[in-house]
Scaffold this motif. Sequence first.
Motif, mmCIF file in Angstrom:
data_model
loop_
_atom_site.group_PDB
_atom_site.id
_atom_site.type_symbol
_atom_site.label_atom_id
_atom_site.label_comp_id
_atom_site.label_asym_id
_atom_site.label_seq_id
_atom_site.Cartn_x
_atom_site.Cartn_y
_atom_site.Cartn_z
ATOM 1 N N LEU A 276 0.831 -1.192 0.000
ATOM 2 C CA LEU A 276 0.000 0.000 0.000
ATOM 3 C C LEU A 276 0.869 1.247 0.000
ATOM 4 O O LEU A 276 1.804 1.370 0.795
ATOM 5 C CB LEU A 276 -0.903 -0.005 1.240
ATOM 6 N N ASP A 277 0.543 2.186 -0.900
ATOM 7 C CA ASP A 277 1.262 3.457 -0.943
ATOM 8 C C ASP A 277 0.941 4.236 0.327
ATOM 9 O O ASP A 277 -0.233 4.348 0.713
ATOM 10 C CB ASP A 277 0.804 4.248 -2.172
ATOM 11 N N PRO A 278 1.953 4.816 1.007
ATOM 12 C CA PRO A 278 1.647 5.577 2.225
ATOM 13 C C PRO A 278 0.686 6.741 1.971
ATOM 14 O O PRO A 278 -0.035 7.160 2.876
ATOM 15 C CB PRO A 278 3.016 6.053 2.712
ATOM 16 N N ARG A 279 0.645 7.280 0.727
ATOM 17 C CA ARG A 279 -0.317 8.348 0.416
ATOM 18 C C ARG A 279 -1.743 7.838 0.589
ATOM 19 O O ARG A 279 -2.607 8.532 1.144
ATOM 20 C CB ARG A 279 -0.121 8.850 -1.024
ATOM 21 N N THR A 280 -1.987 6.612 0.086
ATOM 22 C CA THR A 280 -3.322 6.041 0.205
ATOM 23 C C THR A 280 -3.697 5.847 1.670
ATOM 24 O O THR A 280 -4.821 6.128 2.088
ATOM 25 C CB THR A 280 -3.382 4.692 -0.536
ATOM 26 N N ALA A 281 -2.728 5.365 2.457
ATOM 27 C CA ALA A 281 -2.988 5.176 3.884
ATOM 28 C C ALA A 281 -3.270 6.511 4.569
ATOM 29 O O ALA A 281 -4.190 6.620 5.398
ATOM 30 C CB ALA A 281 -1.796 4.483 4.541
ATOM 31 N N LEU A 282 -2.491 7.540 4.230
ATOM 32 C CA LEU A 282 -2.680 8.847 4.851
ATOM 33 C C LEU A 282 -4.031 9.453 4.495
ATOM 34 O O LEU A 282 -4.710 10.041 5.348
ATOM 35 C CB LEU A 282 -1.562 9.797 4.414
ATOM 36 N N ILE A 283 -4.435 9.316 3.242
ATOM 37 C CA ILE A 283 -5.743 9.850 2.842
ATOM 38 C C ILE A 283 -6.848 9.192 3.649
ATOM 39 O O ILE A 283 -7.780 9.856 4.133
ATOM 40 C CB ILE A 283 -5.959 9.655 1.324
ATOM 41 N N GLY A 284 -6.733 7.880 3.859
ATOM 42 C CA GLY A 284 -7.723 7.184 4.673
ATOM 43 C C GLY A 284 -7.738 7.701 6.101
ATOM 44 O O GLY A 284 -8.812 7.897 6.697
ATOM 45 N N PHE A 285 -6.559 7.921 6.671
ATOM 46 C CA PHE A 285 -6.483 8.441 8.040
ATOM 47 C C PHE A 285 -7.068 9.857 8.118
ATOM 48 O O PHE A 285 -7.815 10.186 9.044
ATOM 49 C CB PHE A 285 -5.029 8.469 8.516
ATOM 50 N N LEU A 286 -6.729 10.716 7.151
ATOM 51 C CA LEU A 286 -7.209 12.101 7.180
ATOM 52 C C LEU A 286 -8.723 12.156 7.054
ATOM 53 O O LEU A 286 -9.392 12.977 7.700
ATOM 54 C CB LEU A 286 -6.529 12.908 6.072
ATOM 55 N N ARG A 287 -9.285 11.306 6.207
ATOM 56 C CA ARG A 287 -10.744 11.234 6.109
ATOM 57 C C ARG A 287 -11.356 10.786 7.423
ATOM 58 O O ARG A 287 -12.366 11.343 7.879
ATOM 59 C CB ARG A 287 -11.135 10.268 5.001
ATOM 60 N N ALA A 288 -10.728 9.776 8.039
ATOM 61 C CA ALA A 288 -11.257 9.276 9.306
ATOM 62 C C ALA A 288 -11.205 10.333 10.390
ATOM 63 O O ALA A 288 -12.015 10.325 11.330
ATOM 64 C CB ALA A 288 -10.469 8.039 9.748
ATOM 65 N N LEU A 289 -10.271 11.265 10.263
ATOM 66 C CA LEU A 289 -10.127 12.323 11.258
ATOM 67 C C LEU A 289 -10.952 13.564 10.924
ATOM 68 O O LEU A 289 -10.844 14.585 11.600
ATOM 69 C CB LEU A 289 -8.644 12.698 11.398
ATOM 70 N N GLY A 290 -11.770 13.501 9.852
ATOM 71 C CA GLY A 290 -12.741 14.557 9.605
ATOM 72 C C GLY A 290 -12.467 15.463 8.442
ATOM 73 O O GLY A 290 -13.281 16.349 8.147
ATOM 74 N N LEU A 291 -11.345 15.306 7.728
ATOM 75 C CA LEU A 291 -11.088 16.176 6.584
ATOM 76 C C LEU A 291 -11.878 15.701 5.370
ATOM 77 O O LEU A 291 -12.056 14.499 5.149
ATOM 78 C CB LEU A 291 -9.599 16.196 6.237
#
Length: 912
Positions: free
Chosen positions: A327-342
């Motif tokens: 998994l590309d870390p960008r994909t993981a980060l986007i998932g985390f940022l969405r989960a945090l409300g962005l």
Amino acid sequence: MRVNLLGPVELVSADGGAVRLGAAKRRTVLAALALELNRVVSGDRLLSLVWDGSPPPQAKAALQGHIAQLRKVLTGGVALITRAPGYALTGERDAVDVFRFEDLVAAARDAADEVAVGLLTSALALWRGPVLADVPGEAVREAVSARLEELRLVAVQDLATRLFRLGRAAEAVSGLRDAVAAHPLREALVARLVLALHRTGRQAEALELFHRTREQLVEELGVDPGPELREAYQAVLAGDTAPVPVEPRGHAPAQLPREHRGFVGREPELCDLAESLRGDSAIGLLVGPAGVGKTALALRWAHRVAADFPDGQLFVNLRGFDETEPLDPRTALIGFLRALGLTDSQIAADLETQAAQFRSLLAGRRVLVFLDNARSAEQVRPLLPGSAGCLVLVTSRHRLDDLVVTEGASALHVQTLPEDSAEDLLAALLGRHRIDQEPEAVAELVELCDRLPLALRIAGARLASRPRWTIQSLVDELRDEQHRLSALELPEAGRGVHAALAVSYRELPEGAARLLRRLGLHPGTDLDSYTAAALLDINVVSARTHLRTLAYANLLHESTPDRYSRHDLVRLFTHHLAAGESEVDTSAATRRLLDYYLWVADSARAHLSDHVRPFGPPEHRPASFPELPSHAAALDWFTLEEANLGLALETALTNREGERTWQLALCLDAFHFRRGNRLDRLALCRIGLSAARDLGDEHAQATFLLRLGSTLADLGRIEEAIDACTRAAELSGGDRHLELAALANLGYCLMADDRLDRAQETILEALEVAREVGDKRTQAGVQNNLADLLLRRRRPEEALRHATEALNLFQTAAPSKAHTATLHTVGSALQQLGRLEEALDSYRAGLALAERLGDRYQEALCHRAIGDALEQSESGEAAAPHWLTALLLYRGLRLSDADELARKLDSKALAG
């Protein structure tokens, strides 16, 4: 005494004076140790940190010099101690400003506003500049600077919030202005500065700051201001001074997967995690081979501590070892940022900015971040929060040492399950009643599965879906090594031990992959880099690189320095890989392996045996091999490689490599002769003799017949021994050294059979030949045999004279088994003469030499003789420990002498 790291490194004495540290590298050493206060830092890690991963050849000596100089100046409760495998700086936490800072910030979290302001002000006052400002080592600075800077910014934010609540906004302006100057795009800081300016009547400055920041966000990140900064702007426009900013909590994600059903054991590992992951900004790294249960263990821990992270738990499978790409870390980060409300429109496009947004959102929060199946440190690093209140769990098949060095991660190496936990896992899948019906089959199933949770779960699933199967029926199937891996697969799911290992294998660089294939030709379970080099026909430096790569991927593990072992299922996997190689390649590699063991074993044999005639150069002379400069080194090598040499001998025998077979057998016989293993010698002599006969090599036959004869005599099979020695003499072919050895052995055998007259004639003939050929060592051994014969005839004075002459001859020769035996003979002669103290001295000298040589049989003889002499001197209580030691040695050698001595000990115990 205090150590200050929040700025230039300082060592401050109890009276407040600065202590001169001297060399820049010494400051780096102090900093690296202080950051791990009361924890051992290995020597290798310290070298890597101080010299930024590239220590020069003289670095170890330089490090020791820096350690010595630091010890001279450290006082007042701070000490530098040596503790394997490195060093530790010990002292109270408040001796290091980093820990004082962390403790003050932590204490402020739950404190009332007035108290919190005092604590946070004190904490921030500890900063004198950038962390480790004058330390030249980048590795040390990078490992802590980002985390501590993040914690400082969170403290600045929290201090501003508390001051606002107390109506003291003016006091927050200066600290916020400095922080925003250094971090102009950190919205939480900018929002507080906007409000602080507004509350102190500087609305124009507040609005100008907002618009300048908005422009920078758009130009540099391509995003609009977030909710917190927009709310501060609206407060300025509305002239609102009433609201007190509250820490934005946003969403509280709860992404942890459910725990694995049937999780068992692992309490020691859970305790280790509890110990190592105390405090803020902790990173737990769980590493281990495929299927060992890393994710299950991490999930158990994560669920156990989830309540300590009220702001949420984030989880992502990084797919580092799936069939697809990681998994590309960008994909993981986007998932985390969405989960945090962005929203997607608020998420930046590039990885670096996404990581900064992630750290900003977690600032001041307590969030658990679970990164499963990581492939590399590069994949993990953008996903690490900066907040001191967060905890990160990472699992990987790779060791990810870079995270330990640069991020201060605490590594836990997850091992296979202990036997009782493995049985509990099967019980959870099958029910305790079914397990209890076949305890022996269960125990064998556990070992056939290598106590690997994945293999045990598959075995359990197969049995659970077939209730009429016995556990023994599956055990019988798994005993077949050729099909064991396929039996531990789930074909419909594409999962299992073979599939998991295959993924790890496919990710290897070519050199390491080739070595893993070649390991399928190695018959043992462990090997060193020299052996690996022989298998690949490369130099040892390259072999070490490949072995470390395999260990990094947890396909091997380094059991001792430069020695690597593999689990049984990995061994079977390597056999599968080797089967796919060409017959030409595998045959050549096998011969190289045998020749490597022969080459080194022959050089080791030279230290253990008398009159060694080295073999001719092998077909494949190894390019790299260990140097064995002494008897002790040779004995250590044989002890370490005994199992592998025995398996190599079987391989040579199976492949009908006659010459290699008898030569390996002869080398192993030298080792077992020195150790006193008579039964092992008997088997080896027969193997070697058979191979020599098949080749028609009379000299080799005579050599083995001599060894066979002495071994049979020691075992009490005298007629066979005499026959073997007689045939050896017949095959000696005019070789005077062989003829001498045959006569010496024949005399020894005749004496063992109480044919003393003929024995004496043969021994005297051997003595004459020894003097003729100038062989002083054999002459000494023969004279000792003559002394033994004279003792049997109760002529101790003559025996003592011959044994003493033998000792004199041994003085100029290398230590040997015959020398030890002669010291025993001297002791026996003195004991017969009633000179008990002198006898004990000689026995003890013989024991010391036997222990030095590793000759367990002679050790047993000397211990028994010492016990007998002590009993005769009316020191019966002192005798018993020696008899008991001799008994244990006899049993270890599987000798019948043990039975006689056991009866003696029993009778003494009953009499007592």
